[in-house]
Each structure stands twice: as C-alpha cells, then as structure tokens.
Design a protein around this motif. Structure first.
Motif: not given
Length: 213
Positions: A52-55, A143-148, A177-180
């Motif tokens: 947790k804590g990325k955003s 925010d959360e672009i890595n998910i996309a 976002g996770r999995n960059a």
C-alpha cells in the motif's frame, strides 16, 4: 510514582562532546556531497509494488506542490468512478491550483467490458498528454496508470517515448500502480517499490475511508 525504567540517565559532558564531534563529521561529509548537487530537472517518478501507499505518496507530492503554489494536475485511470477523499479535497479546496480528471470507470472485473476499459484509458492518456505538455503545470500525477499498462490498455513504449520526447524540462510526472513495466522503470529518474508485509484485507477487513480512499 515514576517507573525507574522511564528515567533517562543524564548525558555526560564527555558523551556530549563525542556526539557533537561525530555529528560535525557527518555534516561536513553531507555538505561536501551537496556541493555537487546543483542541478534541477523535472523527474519521471514511479511508485510500484504490491504494498500500500503508491497513490497516497503521489497525492502527498501533489499537496506539496499546492503548498508551494505550483500548478499541478491529477489523472485517475482506474479509480475514477470512486468517491475518494483525495478527489473531494482537491476539487473542493484547491481547484485553482490542481486540475483533477477522473477518467477511469473502475477495475476491469467491475466493468466487464474490455473495449470500454480501453477507451477510458486512452481518453485518460490523451488528457494526460495535454496536461504534461503545458509547461505551466509543474507536476502531473497519473494515478494507477501502471494498471492500464499491465492490462494492455496503453502501450508502455508509447508512454515512455512521449515522456522522454515531450515532457517539459522542469515538469515532474508521477506514475503509480503495481507491476510497472521494465521499460518505464528503466526510463524513470526515481522508482520506489512498496513491499507488502501485512494487510488487513487478508484478515477479512474491507477497504475503509481515510485509509484506502
């Protein structure tokens, strides 16, 4: 009655002198190091990993920009449908300094419509490019672009090529976002990976206001 274990023994003059000498050496070394750190540039910053804590960290940077009267912007790629505390705060109180664009419609298992998810991500990326190109905006949080990127709604090479070619020299861009993807990590100036040691969700506790959103 005071517990004897709570009483800190007084620092002797000899201990204070040793401490002061040690700190003086550290300060001298830090001062020498900082003399060579005169450069300034806009950074590509990546917050990734399963923890947790990325955003939250990204929004902390946005609040710092606001405190310095630096125009900034947020584009939310996945959580755009959520009524988040960050969105309420920024749109209600800091809209003059921070643009907020909620472009996502929720996680892919919620929409269950891949073409709609791709369209939302593409629209978010187009908005992001417009914001990043504007040199008056000093920081853009994606925010959360890595998910996309992970789901293939956006292409990592396109995002990286744009950032390297068109980002103004003093503009900071934060991607969470996770999995960059490796390509983005390689291109970034600052990468932080959040580790997961323990999470209440695994104990049956749902996401809560003020913690997750």
């Amino acid at each position: 009655m005071t517990d004897s274990h709570d009483i800190t023994p007084p620092i002797t003059a000899e201990e204070q002198a040793r401490h002061a000498a040690k700190m003086a050496k550290i300060k001298a070394a830090r001062d020498r190091m900082m003399q060579g750190k005169t450069g300034e540039k806009g950074l590509i910053i990546v917050h990734t990993g399963p923890g947790k804590g990325k955003s939250s960290s990204g929004f902390g940077m946005i609040l710092r920009c606001i405190a310095h009267d630096m125009p900034c912007a947020v584009v939310q790629f996945i959580k755009g449908a959520w009524d988040t505390g960050e969105r309420r705060l920024l749109t209600a109180h800091f809209a003059d300094l921070c643009q907020f664009h909620a472009m996502g419609e929720g996680f892919t298992w919620e929409t269950q419509d891949k073409s709609r998810d791709i369209a939302a991500a593409q629209a978010g990326w187009q908005k992001a490019k417009d914001l990043i190109r504007d040199p008056s905006i000093r920081m853009v949080l994606l925010d959360e672009i890595n998910i996309a990127l992970r789901y293939g709604y956006l292409q990592a090479d396109e995002v990286v090529d744009f950032l390297l070619a068109e980002k103004p020299p003093l503009t900071h861009v934060v991607l969470t976002g996770r999995n960059a993807p490796d390509l983005l990590i390689e291109a970034a100036d600052l990468v932080t990976e959040m580790a997961l040691l323990k999470h209440p969700f695994r104990s049956g506790v749902k996401a809560q206001p003020g913690v997750e959103f």
